[in-house]
Design a protein around this motif. Structure first.
Motif, mmCIF file in Angstrom:
data_model
loop_
_atom_site.group_PDB
_atom_site.id
_atom_site.type_symbol
_atom_site.label_atom_id
_atom_site.label_comp_id
_atom_site.label_asym_id
_atom_site.label_seq_id
_atom_site.Cartn_x
_atom_site.Cartn_y
_atom_site.Cartn_z
ATOM 1 N N ASN A 152 0.803 -1.217 0.000
ATOM 2 C CA ASN A 152 0.000 0.000 0.000
ATOM 3 C C ASN A 152 0.837 1.270 0.000
ATOM 4 O O ASN A 152 0.323 2.354 0.245
ATOM 5 C CB ASN A 152 -0.929 0.026 1.220
ATOM 6 C CG ASN A 152 -1.915 -1.117 1.183
ATOM 7 O OD1 ASN A 152 -2.362 -1.515 0.109
ATOM 8 N ND2 ASN A 152 -2.236 -1.655 2.345
ATOM 9 N N ASN A 154 2.822 4.497 -1.185
ATOM 10 C CA ASN A 154 2.588 5.486 -2.211
ATOM 11 C C ASN A 154 3.843 6.357 -2.309
ATOM 12 O O ASN A 154 4.326 6.850 -1.289
ATOM 13 C CB ASN A 154 1.366 6.328 -1.836
ATOM 14 C CG ASN A 154 0.846 7.136 -2.986
ATOM 15 O OD1 ASN A 154 1.438 7.155 -4.056
ATOM 16 N ND2 ASN A 154 -0.269 7.801 -2.747
ATOM 17 N N ASP A 157 4.133 9.563 -0.400
ATOM 18 C CA ASP A 157 4.299 9.533 1.047
ATOM 19 C C ASP A 157 5.720 9.935 1.457
ATOM 20 O O ASP A 157 5.952 10.333 2.594
ATOM 21 C CB ASP A 157 4.018 8.130 1.595
ATOM 22 C CG ASP A 157 2.560 7.744 1.464
ATOM 23 O OD1 ASP A 157 1.720 8.661 1.315
ATOM 24 O OD2 ASP A 157 2.266 6.536 1.519
#
Length: 175
Positions: A152, A154, A157
């Motif tokens: 998950n 990204n 981030d």
């Protein structure tokens, strides 16, 4: 037992042994016997050192290094024992020098040392197998949690937000 307590007990034991032997055979003879034990210990140790070296040189395939080193160590301990004044250390030193008692002492020391090393290795192994935290600040993270997080993730981030003070610089780390 603590070492600080053993030394005074050793001194008291040596004084008591000398006193008892002196009362039994006379104090002049007691001193002479201590001198004889000293000379006998040195002569026996010299003979035994040469015999061990001769045996190791003539039969190198049957000479076990651990046994030779153990014998030399016990001979050294025996020499220290006969060099220290006192009946207890002199008799103990002579026992470390004579071949039959030296073999028994070597086996006992070897078994005791191996048992202690075995116990230490088991303790060390069990200590490394314990699971837990590395302090209160670091929780244990398992493999599934890392996989879930990496699926998950990204790329945004990891961008650092720009502030008004960063306007003049090209990179956030240039300050």
């Amino acid at each position: 037992m603590r070492l600080g307590l053993l030394f005074p007990l050793y001194i008291i034991g040596e004084i008591l042994a000398f006193y008892l032997v002196g009362r039994w055979i006379g104090f002049g003879w007691a001193i002479l016997v201590l001198g004889i034990l000293f000379v006998l210990g040195i002569v026996f140790a010299n003979y035994e050192m040469r015999a061990i070296a001769r045996r190791a040189a003539t039969h190198p395939q049957s000479a076990r290094p651990g046994q030779v080193v153990g014998d030399y160590g016990l001979l050294f301990a025996g020499l220290v024992g006969v060099a220290l004044p006192g009946y207890i250390t002199s008799v103990t030193g002579i026992l470390c020098i004579l071949p039959p008692t030296r073999a028994i002492i070597r086996r006992v020391i070897s078994r005791t040392t191996m048992a202690r090393l075995d116990k230490l290795s088991v303790k060390t192994f069990t200590m490394t197998q314990q699971r837990g935290t590395y302090g209160s600040f670091a929780p244990v993270i398992d493999e599934e949690e890392i996989k879930k997080w990496s699926d998950n993730v990204n790329p945004e981030d990891f961008d650092t937000p720009r502030t008004d003070s960063d306007e003049g610089s090209d990179t956030p780390d240039s300050k």
